[in-house]
Design an enzyme around this catalytic site. Structure first.
Site, short mmCIF file in Angstrom:
data_model
loop_
_atom_site.label_atom_id
_atom_site.label_comp_id
_atom_site.label_asym_id
_atom_site.label_seq_id
_atom_site.Cartn_x
_atom_site.Cartn_y
_atom_site.Cartn_z
N CYS A 76 0.86 -1.19 0.00
CA CYS A 76 0.00 0.00 0.00
C CYS A 76 0.89 1.24 0.00
CB CYS A 76 -0.87 -0.02 1.26
SG CYS A 76 -1.81 1.49 1.50
N CYS A 190 -0.96 3.78 -6.40
CA CYS A 190 -1.85 3.18 -5.40
C CYS A 190 -2.02 1.75 -5.87
CB CYS A 190 -3.19 3.89 -5.37
SG CYS A 190 -4.46 2.99 -4.43
#
Ligand code: DGL
Length: 268
Positions: A76, A190
């Protein structure tokens, strides 16, 4: 559990980290993985720095205590750009991070204009400015926060149709900026976004979209070998999915998760 059997743990706020786990599975097809989705804390991209900096190390601490991984991958960008150093300080085991592929994009650009799509939290981090100063000093890097792509990727994994307006809006957020017409590489900063690569490419077939998953997979493999816990070389792995939310909430994800090799589901 012997050191050789210790699992490799991936963490994301939701299913975004599957884009990283998938690259790792391609490189290490026999290795079993634990994947933790922090649905109780999702999305990360709209949280404050303080929330992420305390939540992520605490959750990884609990997961480490329970599952004794030999290596953690924070799959992440939001969590890494904010909390990677906190996690490394708190846990005594190798932690692989995920940061936007600014270096590869700057090495590949022909026009000198690159784009970064990420969560709102990621694109405002000084960490990103430092990567840009280090690897792309002479280039223009346009940034755009596209949190709606996170929801679109989650919906896609649940088997729902992706709304192409969301894809258009996210890309237009870069293209409509000054110099936007010169963009030749867009970094998917992302981990949810590579799961929408087909849709992004459908809207902009000429654009090159980059993410760091293959490099992260190689880094995981290298560290596993260095640490004396090399990847398994035989067998068909059955991966384990852990959610901090309710198990009921992930039932819609299961058909897709089975395709990624998950066969066990737990709650933390
Ligand atoms: N997948 C995450 C990232 O790479 C964040 C998604 C979210 O929870 O906002 O930044």
């Amino acid at each position: 559990m012997s050191k050789e059997q210790s699992p490799i743990l991936f963490l994301d706020s939701g299913i975004g980290g599957l884009s990283v786990m998938q690259a790792a599975a391609k490189l290490m097809p026999h290795q079993q993985f634990l994947y933790a989705a922090d649905y109780a804390g999702a999305p990360y991209g709209t949280k404050s720095e303080a929330e992420i900096a305390s939540r992520v190390p605490a959750l990884l601490g609990r997961l480490t205590e329970r599952y004794k991984p030999s290596l953690i991958t924070i799959a992440c960008n939001t969590a890494c750009t904010i909390a990677l150093s906190h996690v490394r300080a708190a846990l005594n085991l190798p932690v692989v991070g995920t940061v936007p592929a600014i270096k590869p994009a700057s090495l590949a650009t022909q026009t000198g204009v690159i784009g970064l799509l990420g969560t709102d939290a990621t694109i405002r981090q000084p960490y990103i400015d430092r990567l840009k100063d280090r690897f792309a000093t002479d280039y223009i890097m346009l940034k755009h926060g596209a949190p709606e792509l996170v929801n679109a990727a989650e919906a896609k994994i649940r088997g729902e149709k992706v709304d192409m307006n969301i894809i258009c809006d996210a890309l237009n957020g870069l293209i409509n900026q000054e110099h936007g017409q010169c963009l030749d590489h867009i970094i998917l900063g992302c981990t949810h976004f590579p799961l929408l690569l087909d849709e992004l490419t459908q809207y902009m077939p000429e654009m090159i979209f980059l993410d760091g998953a293959d490099g992260i997979a190689r880094q995981i493999q290298r560290l596993m070998i260095e640490n004396g816990t090399p990847p398994a070389t035989q067998g068909t792995p059955k991966h384990h999915f852990i959610t901090s939310g309710s198990l009921e909430d992930i039932s819609a994800y299961k058909p897709a998760l089975e395709g990624y090799g998950f066969a066990q589901y737990s709650q933390i």
